[in-house]
Enzyme design. Structure first.
Site, PDB file in Angstrom:
ATOM      1  N   GLU A  73       0.318  -1.774  12.830  1.00 58.33           N
ATOM      2  CA  GLU A  73       0.361  -3.254  12.591  1.00 58.33           C
ATOM      3  C   GLU A  73       0.526  -4.079  14.092  1.00 58.33           C
ATOM      4  O   GLU A  73       0.470  -5.141  14.203  1.00 58.33           O
ATOM      5  CB  GLU A  73       1.476  -3.847  11.889  1.00 58.33           C
ATOM      6  CG  GLU A  73       1.160  -3.407  10.323  1.00 58.33           C
ATOM      7  CD  GLU A  73       2.342  -3.517   9.476  1.00 58.33           C
ATOM      8  OE1 GLU A  73       3.465  -3.650  10.106  1.00 58.33           O
ATOM      9  OE2 GLU A  73       2.263  -3.570   8.389  1.00 58.33           O
TER      10      GLU A  73
ATOM     11  N   LYS B  80       2.344   1.423  16.145  1.00 62.85           N
ATOM     12  CA  LYS B  80       3.644   1.279  15.765  1.00 62.85           C
ATOM     13  C   LYS B  80       3.919   2.574  14.715  1.00 62.85           C
ATOM     14  O   LYS B  80       4.881   3.048  14.716  1.00 62.85           O
ATOM     15  CB  LYS B  80       3.592  -0.020  14.747  1.00 62.85           C
ATOM     16  CG  LYS B  80       4.917  -0.115  13.807  1.00 62.85           C
ATOM     17  CD  LYS B  80       4.690  -1.302  12.925  1.00 62.85           C
ATOM     18  CE  LYS B  80       5.990  -1.290  11.919  1.00 62.85           C
ATOM     19  NZ  LYS B  80       6.002  -2.591  11.028  1.00 62.85           N
ATOM     20  N   GLN B  81       2.658   3.175  14.210  1.00 61.51           N
ATOM     21  CA  GLN B  81       2.920   4.227  13.179  1.00 61.51           C
ATOM     22  C   GLN B  81       1.569   4.842  13.242  1.00 61.51           C
ATOM     23  O   GLN B  81       0.487   4.391  13.606  1.00 61.51           O
ATOM     24  CB  GLN B  81       3.095   3.511  11.877  1.00 61.51           C
ATOM     25  CG  GLN B  81       2.061   2.740  11.145  1.00 61.51           C
ATOM     26  CD  GLN B  81       2.376   1.872  10.150  1.00 61.51           C
ATOM     27  OE1 GLN B  81       2.781   0.569  10.380  1.00 61.51           O
ATOM     28  NE2 GLN B  81       2.487   1.944   8.865  1.00 61.51           N
TER      29      GLN B  81
ATOM     30  N   TRP C  25       0.634  -1.225   0.103  1.00 62.49           N
ATOM     31  CA  TRP C  25      -0.149  -0.057  -0.043  1.00 62.49           C
ATOM     32  C   TRP C  25       0.725   1.498  -0.075  1.00 62.49           C
ATOM     33  O   TRP C  25       0.589   2.359  -0.349  1.00 62.49           O
ATOM     34  CB  TRP C  25      -0.971   0.058   1.353  1.00 62.49           C
ATOM     35  CG  TRP C  25      -0.396   0.113   2.528  1.00 62.49           C
ATOM     36  CD1 TRP C  25       0.634  -0.497   3.075  1.00 62.49           C
ATOM     37  CD2 TRP C  25      -0.717   1.158   3.651  1.00 62.49           C
ATOM     38  NE1 TRP C  25       1.149   0.286   4.221  1.00 62.49           N
ATOM     39  CE2 TRP C  25       0.240   0.886   4.413  1.00 62.49           C
ATOM     40  CE3 TRP C  25      -1.564   2.026   3.720  1.00 62.49           C
ATOM     41  CZ2 TRP C  25       0.009   1.611   5.941  1.00 62.49           C
ATOM     42  CZ3 TRP C  25      -1.691   2.773   4.945  1.00 62.49           C
ATOM     43  CH2 TRP C  25      -0.835   2.394   5.886  1.00 62.49           C
ATOM     44  N   ASP C  26       2.026   0.961   0.546  1.00 63.43           N
ATOM     45  CA  ASP C  26       3.017   2.132   0.466  1.00 63.43           C
ATOM     46  C   ASP C  26       2.973   2.852  -0.891  1.00 63.43           C
ATOM     47  O   ASP C  26       3.118   4.134  -0.961  1.00 63.43           O
ATOM     48  CB  ASP C  26       4.479   1.756   0.529  1.00 63.43           C
ATOM     49  CG  ASP C  26       4.861   0.814   1.669  1.00 63.43           C
ATOM     50  OD1 ASP C  26       3.779   0.232   2.048  1.00 63.43           O
ATOM     51  OD2 ASP C  26       5.938   0.848   2.260  1.00 63.43           O
TER      52      ASP C  26
END
Lengths: 673, 673
Positions: free
Chosen positions: B378, B492-493, B236-237
């Site tokens: 994640e 995580k992000q 998906w990046d």
């Protein structure tokens, strides 16, 4: 020299020891019992004899320094003395008050009262003559703030005084008589298998000893009267594995056990609300008030020594359906539906409401599904459409609809009031729709396997041995996020097989056999609830030889101590009343082949090889019969106190047994056993 | 002495080294490039000079022994020689054929062909004179079975012959010219911040170098042209972090990247079907054919050294919505909806269908929910109603309905044919209903926090530092079943913050700020996708000073190498084109404040302290403008090749810029930066 006896028949503990102190020998005998006549009463007779002259100091009284692995029991203790009566007033960590009052009957020596930090004691000093046996008696009475007595201290002191004046022998005779009466209805005789006979009686004793005779606000905890880890909490074990014994032999105790769930209903409602649901979500580890003692991290990871997130508390929603199953079984087997009017209906309706609020609808499949649950097999958490859970939930919905019909028919105003009280009217169409459209995983057309949950058959199909070879540390937990079994088809305990057991008339023998054969090699039997389940289904499919080793396991679990003692670093030892209940079920429902559909008592025995005769009492709808099954003959003796005839189906032959009547019927010759 | 140069402007690698062999010194110079003029072509110029007389042996040719951490690349290799042309014919593990043809242009020494086990080489031996510089040239042509060429061997040999006859200098000039043209449209100039200038140009170079200029069946992998672990798979990046750069500067490349998803559609359909869904479930690690390279166990537990079950593959369903978001952005920014007629619509409809088949309906709340997913963060797998996912899914449903309208209006027969082809007519009401009734977690009334998923705020609220203090082993994985972060609020992000970024016009500044402040301290930034996201939202809420450190992180990630290299025992190093794309976005969309709504280009710059001027080209709807923003002035130069005027909103002032026109406008004085 040391001897210790547990008298199962009389509920008495006896100990005899010869101690050597220096060169002197002292003989000690002690017997004690918890009175069945008065549950508040603990009684002990203690004797000693010195072979040579000795000065003996006896320190006995009330020791309030009570600990277990969870820490000290009491947050407050106080001690009082009134003449020769000692008493302790303590407050438990949960805020309950307990009074213990004690009196000592000691006719020798000098007696003085000693206060110590941890308690209040009599110190008796006697110059003991050689060869003479000295006896003293101790009476203790316990009352708690939950006993429903106004002044528990007054009550405790009065009780202990009364027992003191009655004396040991009288108290003992009353106690023993009541145990005798219990055994009359509960005993099972197995001729030809002494080991099984003993193990089964031991199991029955444990069930009877743990059952709440005096209160319908208590049930039997998963570790009985022992076992510290579960803190006396009640699990689904009770309804699923212990209840049946009581239903057929001690229906009053069964009723108490089930009524407990009504008093726990508020806790179950709270738990449902906590998770954003309506209705009653019964606790995994149910405390007296129904609140859940289960933590979210109840295993410690042996690799990281960190608490491990588990989904016992959050996701084992089947417990609510299990409670309903138990209540409904009670109604069916005892014929007594008064329990519905005394809270039972409320419990059932609130459980149905909970499931309606838990379920999701899948529009393109036009069905309800039950997502993200943990079934009986705890190694696979957070699964969807667990066959056991969905089936039990459907049963709960069905029962709730039937109960509504029943209430309406029997007591319209009660029915209407209940609907108003629970604001339930709008739930009924939703329950009916969900009952009709709930997805039930069916046996596969080809293999007849019922998939345990969505995707189970995509998991790695490793053998139990291969899995064991992967173990790296002793006691590592097989379930949880990263457990060894989690990503495989290895299951902890009977899951689909338990379902087939609970609804044995709704599945064909082929389905039962196919699933037994499929799941058995994949089952660790890591739970004490598993062996009896596989045993029962074995007998059901005509394989008593498959059943026997599992029967032995379940019946002897606390005699051999051969069970899992650790999960992670957690000690989970103690007694296993569910396995005890399972031993009775395997014997009577399994090998005895007893089944009661509400009308007819069916007996279809499938004996293990060496069993010659199986005798027991069975009570259905308040009618008691003694049943004696030999290899050749059925003998059924209806109690003369019965009020109605009892109908039996004996290997296909229907017979009716009038009060006081004895029926003898030869057994079929061509049966396997 | 060693010097190595990557010439970003010309796409050239240069190396100069002086080797000492015994007492002798040899100077080596080598430059090489992969031709932008002909993607099949690799060209090298190699020179050496010996300070003293030497015999030099050169071994150069085709080495077929290619390995990485996943093992050897080829399962079959064969080598051929035709006169002075060497060629290798190899088959990859995935079954693809690759031809490499090589020619050497070497005008000195004796040349012979050497066969070795691992390849085919020229061996050139020359008695080198002292002080004289010798040069040779090498031409390599690569063709694969996916190049759409009939006879790839013929093509490869022809190509290498042609490049040989054209010669190095000519090839180099063509190549450099094309790079020059690329930079014309893609370069960004930052005055006042040399470090940022360099890092950003490096980032742009990486994006341009990795982009598929020659094929719409390829996209940019998560580790660009480097990074072995993800095997060249597309994540998906690409749509979420790289695409925007291409949309505004190289729309044709953006189109190629998105068209790739159409060719991956069959793989996405397969994946959906594998999990029991309809429509298109795009792969987490998408291979050329759209199949998922992601395993179910893609982390190794450092404690047990066992593979750990993760839910990247199964549960990151947002990828399908991300793809749709990318295509729709393309339509909006380029104004080119032809992509919809060339597969784009089919992708969008199949993704909407997938979400309809994934969602569940909660009857008592009259809403659809999206259960059991993994969002961008994640560390929290298998959560329900992840705000990011639900929002993106709703966007996907909306887009699918709009696309249906658009197709119908623009090309009725195409529309009808597509409905038939996809058997889609019956899906439309379901999509519309789900669009209307999908649950979207809203900002809380009091705190304005959007809960990341159901129950996030019930998790332990530990600080990042305290969590780090719990680490027991280096590289232990924080997510998965038992990870350190799993049961806490540490993420995580960027997750909610990414959502706020993607839909920046749909949330108030207060909501954006509240969520930035809430989630930032709880974010590990353990993903290279996180820094740029926080940076962009910082500028959006008027906090460029908050943004700058994150900008530095994202822009320099592959220059400093300061990123997470291991997950468990898994090496995940390589380049980070998503961070490169993020660096561009922070610069242009963030500090530059560029926003295009399909009609008006808004510029609301918020510069970091030391930036003086920011200049770049932007292309919207095929109209290109140069933008120069200083502290005082906007200068906009519309390309003379534009066909229409472009409308700008410059800090609130609307201006229209005709083809070839230059507009200068003073900036607001009272702006922060």
């Amino acid at each position: 020299i040391h001897k210790q006896v547990l008298d199962l028949y009389q509920g008495l503990h006896y100990r005899e020891t010869i101690f050597k102190v220096g060169s002197k020998k002292i003989h000690i005998k002690a017997e004690r019992f918890l009175s069945l006549d008065n549950v508040h009463l603990l009684v002990m007779k203690y004797g000693f004899l010195c072979e040579e002259a000795c000065q003996i100091t006896i320190l006995t009284g009330i020791d309030g320094d009570v600990w277990d692995i969870n820490g000290p029991h009491f947050k407050k203790t106080a001690y009082e003395q009134q003449e020769q009566q000692l008493s302790a007033i303590v407050t438990t960590n949960e805020g309950e008050m307990i009074i213990a009052a004690e009196m000592l009957d000691c006719s020798f020596g000098t007696n003085m009262i000693v206060h110590q930090e941890n308690g209040l004691f009599h110190r008796v000093v006697v110059q003991a003559k050689p060869g003479r046996e000295y006896f003293f008696y101790k009476y203790v009475s316990i009352y708690t703030s939950k006993d429903g007595v106004d002044q528990i201290k007054v009550a405790a002191l009065a009780a202990v005084r009364e027992s003191y004046s009655n004396g040991y022998d009288k108290l003992y005779r009353r106690h023993a008589q009541l145990w005798h009466e219990r055994w009359l209805l509960s005993d099972v005789r197995i001729d030809g298998d002494e080991e099984a006979q003993f193990a089964l009686r031991y199991s029955i004793y444990q069930l009877l000893a743990g059952a709440p005779i005096h209160s319908n606000r208590l049930s039997i905890p998963a570790r009985g009267l022992s076992g510290q880890i579960y803190k006396g909490a009640v699990f689904w074990d009770t309804e699923m594995f212990m209840l049946t014994f009581f239903l057929f032999t001690q229906p009053k105790l069964a009723r108490n056990i089930l009524q407990y769930r009504y008093f726990a209903l508020e806790g179950a409602r709270k738990k449902a609300a906590e998770y954003g649901y309506r209705g009653a979500f019964y606790a995994w580890e149910s405390q007296e008030n129904g609140e859940d003692a289960c933590t979210l991290f109840n295993v410690t990871d042996v690799f990281t020594e960190r608490p491990m997130r588990t989904y016992f508390r959050d996701k084992q929603i089947h417990i609510s359906a299990d409670v309903v199953y138990g209540i409904w079984q009670y109604c069916k087997i005892t014929g007594d539906d008064s329990i519905l009017f005394e809270g039972g209906a409320e419990v059932i309706l609130e459980c149905a409401r909970f499931f309606v609020s838990y379920a999701y609808f899948k529009k393109d499949k036009n069905r309800y599904e039950i997502l993200d649950v943990t079934g009986p097999d705890e190694y696979h958490e957070r699964v969807s459409n667990n066959a056991f859970t969905n089936y039990l939930v459907k049963h709960c919905l069905k029962v709730s609809l039937e109960v509504l019909e029943l209430l309406k028919k029997k007591n319209e105003s009660f029915y209407q009031n209940l609907l108003v009280k629970l604001d339930f009217t709008s739930e009924i169409p939703a329950i009916r729709e969900m009952y009709e459209l709930l997805y039930i995983p069916a046996p596969a057309a080809d293999t007849m396997i019922i998939e345990q949950f969505d995707g189970y058959q995509k998991l790695e199909d490793v053998t139990l041995n291969d899995l064991k070879n992967r173990i790296k540390l002793p006691n590592e937990y097989w379930g949880g996020g990263n457990g060894l079994a989690t990503t495989t088809r290895i299951i902890k305990q009977a899951d689909v097989v338990l379902l087939l057991n609970l609804f044995r008339k709704e599945f064909s023998e082929e389905v039962k056999r196919a699933n037994w054969e499929y799941y058995e090699p994949r089952t660790e039997h890591g739970s004490s609830l598993s062996h009896c389940t596989y045993a029962m289904l074995s007998t059901d499919i005509g394989k008593p030889d498959w059943a026997y080793p599992y029967f032995q396991k379940t019946a002897t679990i606390d005699l051999t101590g051969d069970y899992k003692r650790y999960v992670g670093t957690l000690y989970i030892g103690g007694t296993h009343p569910a396995a005890n209940g399972g031993a009775w079920m395997v014997t009577i429902l399994g090998f005895g082949g007893l089944y009661f559909d509400g009308e007819v008592v069916t007996l279809a025995p499938k004996f293990p090889e060496k069993w010659r005769t199986l005798s027991f009492h069975v009570t259905v709808k308040e009618q008691n019969c003694e049943v004696i099954i030999s290899k050749d003959l059925f003998t059924i003796v209806a109690s003369s106190q019965n009020t109605r005839k009892v109908c039996f189906n004996l290997e296909g032959k229907i017979v009716e047994n009038n009060p006081g009547q004895e029926i003898t019927l030869p057994r079929l010759k061509n049966k396997i056993s």
